[in-house]
Design an enzyme around this catalytic site. Sequence first.
Site, PDB file in Angstrom:
ATOM      1  N   ASP A 191       0.842  -1.209   0.000  1.00 54.05           N
ATOM      2  CA  ASP A 191       0.000   0.000   0.000  1.00 54.05           C
ATOM      3  C   ASP A 191       0.878   1.260   0.000  1.00 54.05           C
ATOM      4  O   ASP A 191       0.637   2.197  -0.779  1.00 54.05           O
ATOM      5  CB  ASP A 191      -0.906  -0.031   1.242  1.00 54.05           C
ATOM      6  CG  ASP A 191      -1.727   1.226   1.391  1.00 54.05           C
ATOM      7  OD1 ASP A 191      -2.705   1.402   0.648  1.00 54.05           O
ATOM      8  OD2 ASP A 191      -1.374   2.068   2.247  1.00 54.05           O
ATOM      9  N   LYS A 195       1.380   4.351  -2.904  1.00 55.50           N
ATOM     10  CA  LYS A 195       1.341   5.795  -2.603  1.00 55.50           C
ATOM     11  C   LYS A 195       2.663   6.469  -2.994  1.00 55.50           C
ATOM     12  O   LYS A 195       2.664   7.590  -3.511  1.00 55.50           O
ATOM     13  CB  LYS A 195       1.047   5.992  -1.105  1.00 55.50           C
ATOM     14  CG  LYS A 195      -0.350   5.508  -0.723  1.00 55.50           C
ATOM     15  CD  LYS A 195      -0.504   5.409   0.795  1.00 55.50           C
ATOM     16  CE  LYS A 195      -1.889   4.939   1.194  1.00 55.50           C
ATOM     17  NZ  LYS A 195      -1.987   4.564   2.616  1.00 55.50           N
TER      18      LYS A 195
HETATM   19  N1  HSE Z   1      -4.830   0.912   4.616  1.00 56.04           N
HETATM   20  C1  HSE Z   1      -4.403   2.257   4.445  1.00 56.04           C
HETATM   21  C2  HSE Z   1      -3.526   2.609   5.644  1.00 56.04           C
HETATM   22  C3  HSE Z   1      -5.592   3.162   4.370  1.00 56.04           C
HETATM   23  O1  HSE Z   1      -3.495   1.850   6.612  1.00 56.04           O
HETATM   24  O2  HSE Z   1      -2.863   3.613   5.609  1.00 56.04           O
HETATM   25  C4  HSE Z   1      -5.295   4.485   3.774  1.00 56.04           C
HETATM   26  O3  HSE Z   1      -4.774   4.400   2.508  1.00 56.04           O
END
Ligand code: HSE
Length: 421
Positions: A191, A195
């Site tokens: 994740d 980003k």
């Molecule tokens: N799963 C992501 C986090 C949510 O924990 O930051 C926000 O993108």
Amino acid sequence: MIGEGLVKVLLEHADVIRARAGAPIRLAAVADKDPARLDIVRALDPSVALLDDAFELAKRDDIDIVVELIGGVDVAERLVRAALEAKKHVVTANKALLAERGAALFDLAAANGCDLYFEAAVAGAIPVIRVIRESLASDHIRSVRGIINGTSNYILSSMANEGAAFADALKAAQEAGFAEADPTLDITGGDAGHKLALIAGLAFGARVLPSDFLTEGIEKVDPRDIQYARNFGYVIRPLAVAERLESGALDLRVHPALVPKSDPLAHVDGALNAVAIQGEMVGSSFLSGLGAGAGPTATSVAGDVIDIAKNTLAGAPVRRWHLPSEGEPELQSIADLSSRYYLRFSVRDESGVLASLSGKLSDSGISIEVMVQDRDAGEDGTATIAILTHHAREGEIRASLNAIDDTHLTTAPTHLIRIVE
Ligand code: HSE
């Protein structure tokens, strides 16, 4: 759920939204393949059309802006394409989609005279996208580094502050709504990698895929690492780093890191995110806030919806956000990284082991700054050695650790965590 959060923001904050947008923004329709999840919308405003097919949204004449919050890549891509081809503006919080397929979608949006906004895709409520592409638009960005996965930060903080077990902390993060539908994306660094790819595009015009750079998760961080780090004056944080090096190459990486206790990032606890941006003219900016959770993320999405509404009311042409792409940039390989390192060795507690180990590191030109040895409680004849090194090239460190782990000196693979200062 972010969708539910957005419905609440749009309906319950309608007054302030109307005042700031200059016109009311009407929630015309909501789609969810699970009809039970639409009950909350029905209860809040029976006039909102409820659909079980998100693709119907893109076809409706009474819709100007489609918000995609379904997550995942394939269906989300088809929905965003359908909306843009139907000349609807799109707002999405889907970093996986944009990181993997964003280039074509931004081209499609431009070709159709539509906006594709994504503030909520990076760091939730922190307006990092707007700051980089608008506030700092005139500056040369040197580096962006920060904590951009709330779930990982929550887990490491809970382990450090409350002695929580990894699995329990992850469960609590899921229950609080911070984690992705597939939490492996959070804990393996995926994740944050999505980003960081978006940040690299905005800050450096770099078209990179998450698979182009190192994404390492927090799943191997052990309570012993947290304790040693604390004793050495550091905390362990899930970091993402994007830096333009003097050579012009980009250093992009996602991994847990030891951060000195005096660094502002060391004080970013729980599900909080933070982003430190260095620019040539602006110097250093530090942004912090909630990076996950329905309310913060929905507020970011609503901010984009309001921005598009204002553009539409002003008859403003669609805005171009990205730096001209520099194409595929030169990326520094992780082997060439120069860093200080934390190393944790599991060794046999025998005469000569410490001397052999430090000798092998020294033979590879790796200089030890601090070293601690503890006999393992409850284990027979084994010990743990924790070391902080001076700066070394990662290629040399890795080669040296592989050679050490191939001998009888260690009883388990040596654990390495980079230090970021
Ligand atoms: N799963 C992501 C986090 C949510 O924990 O930051 C926000 O993108």
